[in-house]
Design a protein around this motif. Sequence first.
Motif, short mmCIF file in Angstrom:
data_model
loop_
_atom_site.label_atom_id
_atom_site.label_comp_id
_atom_site.label_asym_id
_atom_site.label_seq_id
_atom_site.Cartn_x
_atom_site.Cartn_y
_atom_site.Cartn_z
N ALA A 32 0.82 -1.06 0.12
CA ALA A 32 -0.05 0.06 0.10
C ALA A 32 0.81 1.22 -0.10
O ALA A 32 0.58 2.26 -0.76
CB ALA A 32 -0.89 0.04 1.15
N TYR A 33 1.98 1.20 0.62
CA TYR A 33 2.85 2.39 0.71
C TYR A 33 3.43 2.54 -0.48
O TYR A 33 3.36 3.91 -0.93
CB TYR A 33 4.14 2.15 1.97
N ALA A 34 4.01 1.51 -1.24
CA ALA A 34 4.61 1.82 -2.50
C ALA A 34 3.84 2.26 -3.50
O ALA A 34 3.94 2.97 -4.51
CB ALA A 34 5.22 0.37 -2.82
N ARG A 40 1.70 9.25 -6.02
CA ARG A 40 1.95 10.68 -5.78
C ARG A 40 3.26 11.08 -6.59
O ARG A 40 3.39 12.25 -6.84
CB ARG A 40 2.37 10.79 -4.17
N HIS A 41 3.84 10.09 -7.04
CA HIS A 41 5.38 10.65 -7.77
C HIS A 41 5.30 9.72 -9.10
O HIS A 41 6.42 9.26 -9.41
CB HIS A 41 6.58 10.23 -6.85
N ARG A 42 4.43 9.50 -9.74
CA ARG A 42 4.35 8.94 -10.86
C ARG A 42 5.29 9.49 -12.19
O ARG A 42 5.86 8.77 -12.71
CB ARG A 42 2.99 8.86 -11.58
N SER A 43 5.70 10.76 -11.86
CA SER A 43 6.24 11.37 -12.87
C SER A 43 7.82 11.15 -12.85
O SER A 43 8.67 11.73 -13.65
CB SER A 43 6.05 12.95 -13.06
N LYS A 44 8.08 10.46 -11.69
CA LYS A 44 9.64 10.34 -11.54
C LYS A 44 10.24 8.94 -12.20
O LYS A 44 10.34 7.98 -11.51
CB LYS A 44 9.89 10.19 -10.01
N HIS A 45 10.26 9.13 -13.53
CA HIS A 45 10.45 7.87 -14.25
C HIS A 45 11.97 7.29 -13.93
O HIS A 45 11.99 5.98 -13.89
CB HIS A 45 10.41 8.25 -15.79
N ALA A 46 12.84 7.91 -13.86
CA ALA A 46 14.29 7.54 -13.35
C ALA A 46 14.12 6.88 -12.12
O ALA A 46 14.84 5.68 -11.86
CB ALA A 46 15.41 8.65 -13.32
N PHE A 47 13.35 7.45 -11.01
CA PHE A 47 13.22 6.72 -9.65
C PHE A 47 12.83 5.16 -10.08
O PHE A 47 13.16 4.27 -9.34
CB PHE A 47 12.43 7.41 -9.05
N TRP A 48 11.71 5.37 -10.52
CA TRP A 48 10.78 3.90 -10.72
C TRP A 48 11.66 3.09 -11.51
O TRP A 48 11.47 1.68 -11.27
CB TRP A 48 9.40 4.27 -11.49
N ALA A 49 12.49 3.61 -12.68
CA ALA A 49 13.22 2.38 -13.29
C ALA A 49 14.34 2.00 -12.36
O ALA A 49 14.56 0.57 -12.45
CB ALA A 49 13.98 3.12 -14.51
N ARG A 50 15.09 2.57 -11.61
CA ARG A 50 15.80 2.11 -10.68
C ARG A 50 15.32 1.25 -9.63
O ARG A 50 15.93 0.38 -9.15
CB ARG A 50 16.78 3.35 -9.99
N ALA A 51 13.95 1.72 -9.02
CA ALA A 51 13.67 0.95 -7.94
C ALA A 51 13.12 -0.44 -8.62
O ALA A 51 13.39 -1.49 -7.76
CB ALA A 51 12.40 1.59 -7.45
#
Length: 53
Positions: A32-34, A40-51
């Motif tokens: 649920a947290y993720a 809330r931070h859908r546009s942070k593509h670089a972060f989600w790619a690394r995560a």
Amino acid sequence: MGPLRHAARHLRDSASLAAAVTDWQDHPDHEAYAADLERRHRSKHAFWARAGL
């Protein structure tokens, strides 16, 4: 290592540790947290790619 890499690594680590938690008390579980974090931070593509979640 930059802050983006650290944050992505911490999120991955918390995902693997979440299986060991049996009582989240009043806190949302990791899934649920993720999901909320991604919403809330859908546009942070670089972060989600690394995560990788």
